[in-house]
Design a protein around this motif. Sequence first.
Motif, mmCIF file in Angstrom:
data_model
loop_
_atom_site.group_PDB
_atom_site.id
_atom_site.type_symbol
_atom_site.label_atom_id
_atom_site.label_comp_id
_atom_site.label_asym_id
_atom_site.label_seq_id
_atom_site.Cartn_x
_atom_site.Cartn_y
_atom_site.Cartn_z
ATOM 1 N N VAL A 1 0.834 -1.202 0.000
ATOM 2 C CA VAL A 1 0.000 0.000 0.000
ATOM 3 C C VAL A 1 0.874 1.259 0.000
ATOM 4 O O VAL A 1 0.635 2.194 -0.777
ATOM 5 C CB VAL A 1 -0.972 0.001 1.202
ATOM 6 N N VAL A 2 1.886 1.281 0.846
ATOM 7 C CA VAL A 2 2.774 2.443 0.925
ATOM 8 C C VAL A 2 3.432 2.705 -0.430
ATOM 9 O O VAL A 2 3.457 3.840 -0.925
ATOM 10 C CB VAL A 2 3.824 2.255 2.044
ATOM 11 N N ASP B 1 5.867 9.703 4.335
ATOM 12 C CA ASP B 1 4.554 10.357 4.375
ATOM 13 C C ASP B 1 3.434 9.344 4.145
ATOM 14 O O ASP B 1 2.398 9.383 4.821
ATOM 15 C CB ASP B 1 4.471 11.478 3.338
ATOM 16 N N ASN B 2 3.639 8.446 3.189
ATOM 17 C CA ASN B 2 2.632 7.418 2.925
ATOM 18 C C ASN B 2 2.510 6.447 4.087
ATOM 19 O O ASN B 2 1.410 6.009 4.427
ATOM 20 C CB ASN B 2 2.954 6.666 1.629
ATOM 21 N N LEU B 3 3.618 6.104 4.702
ATOM 22 C CA LEU B 3 3.592 5.231 5.874
ATOM 23 C C LEU B 3 2.822 5.898 7.013
ATOM 24 O O LEU B 3 1.973 5.273 7.651
ATOM 25 C CB LEU B 3 5.021 4.897 6.322
ATOM 26 N N LEU B 4 3.105 7.175 7.246
ATOM 27 C CA LEU B 4 2.402 7.892 8.314
ATOM 28 C C LEU B 4 0.912 8.000 8.033
ATOM 29 O O LEU B 4 0.094 7.863 8.949
ATOM 30 C CB LEU B 4 3.024 9.277 8.515
ATOM 31 N N ALA B 5 0.550 8.223 6.786
ATOM 32 C CA ALA B 5 -0.872 8.280 6.427
ATOM 33 C C ALA B 5 -1.546 6.941 6.722
ATOM 34 O O ALA B 5 -2.648 6.898 7.284
ATOM 35 C CB ALA B 5 -1.035 8.655 4.956
ATOM 36 N N LEU B 6 -0.882 5.856 6.372
ATOM 37 C CA LEU B 6 -1.435 4.525 6.618
ATOM 38 C C LEU B 6 -1.556 4.254 8.118
ATOM 39 O O LEU B 6 -2.574 3.716 8.580
ATOM 40 C CB LEU B 6 -0.562 3.465 5.945
ATOM 41 N N GLU C 1 -4.555 6.066 9.340
ATOM 42 C CA GLU C 1 -5.804 5.393 8.954
ATOM 43 C C GLU C 1 -6.075 4.170 9.816
ATOM 44 O O GLU C 1 -7.219 3.909 10.193
ATOM 45 C CB GLU C 1 -5.721 4.945 7.488
ATOM 46 N N LYS C 2 -5.044 3.420 10.120
ATOM 47 C CA LYS C 2 -5.223 2.146 10.822
ATOM 48 C C LYS C 2 -5.178 2.280 12.341
ATOM 49 O O LYS C 2 -5.789 1.469 13.037
ATOM 50 C CB LYS C 2 -4.179 1.142 10.355
ATOM 51 N N GLY D 1 -4.902 5.683 14.070
ATOM 52 C CA GLY D 1 -5.338 6.970 14.579
ATOM 53 C C GLY D 1 -4.251 8.034 14.588
ATOM 54 O O GLY D 1 -3.067 7.755 14.366
ATOM 55 N N ALA D 2 -4.693 9.250 14.854
ATOM 56 C CA ALA D 2 -3.810 10.421 14.797
ATOM 57 C C ALA D 2 -2.696 10.377 15.836
ATOM 58 O O ALA D 2 -1.573 10.816 15.561
ATOM 59 C CB ALA D 2 -4.636 11.701 14.959
ATOM 60 N N ASP D 3 -2.975 9.865 17.024
ATOM 61 C CA ASP D 3 -1.935 9.811 18.060
ATOM 62 C C ASP D 3 -0.787 8.895 17.642
ATOM 63 O O ASP D 3 0.379 9.222 17.844
ATOM 64 C CB ASP D 3 -2.517 9.353 19.406
ATOM 65 N N ALA D 4 -1.123 7.763 17.061
ATOM 66 C CA ALA D 4 -0.091 6.828 16.597
ATOM 67 C C ALA D 4 0.716 7.458 15.471
ATOM 68 O O ALA D 4 1.946 7.343 15.429
ATOM 69 C CB ALA D 4 -0.722 5.519 16.140
ATOM 70 N N LYS D 5 0.018 8.137 14.585
ATOM 71 C CA LYS D 5 0.694 8.813 13.467
ATOM 72 C C LYS D 5 1.669 9.861 13.998
ATOM 73 O O LYS D 5 2.828 9.926 13.570
ATOM 74 C CB LYS D 5 -0.337 9.460 12.546
ATOM 75 N N THR D 6 1.231 10.657 14.933
ATOM 76 C CA THR D 6 2.081 11.691 15.526
ATOM 77 C C THR D 6 3.285 11.072 16.230
ATOM 78 O O THR D 6 4.414 11.547 16.090
ATOM 79 C CB THR D 6 1.263 12.554 16.513
#
Length: 152
Positions: free
Chosen positions: A28-29, A119-124, A127-128, A130-135
């Motif tokens: 996906v990434v 960036d694509n990894l962080l977006a994924l 999505e999977k 949540g925002a806290d995990a992404k941050t």
Amino acid sequence: MALSAEDTQTAGAVWEKIYADVEDNGAVVLSRMFKEHHHTVSYFKNFTQLQSVAETASAEEIAALAEVRAHGKKVFLALNDMVPHLNNVDALKETIAPLAKKHATELKIDVKDFEIIFDNLLALIGEKQGADAKTAFKKVTDLIYEEIKAAY
């Protein structure tokens, strides 16, 4: 830039969840990179399936290609080798150096294209998980990217 013990622990937990589905998530990434940044397809001239469908296929169709799935897994395996070294910058640098050298000198990949993958990894992750995990994981991708740039 060093990560705190808490940052390292949180990042490890985030990574463990995204890495659990290494082949699908890696594909996906990469497929998003190929669709959103078409110039990156040119780095993979040996991916004959990708070359034949890149212009017309959806990101989902690209993610289903065996060569994209295999390379996505390879990218995630490399990241998986880095994550245990987040609390030891010297060990992280040793892990990154051969990858950076190969991509810079042999493969002629623009270092900025690593940002696209991150960036694509962080977006994924967002999505999977949540925002806290992404941050939380952005601190990891920032650190790894800085070390890749330094090794280039």
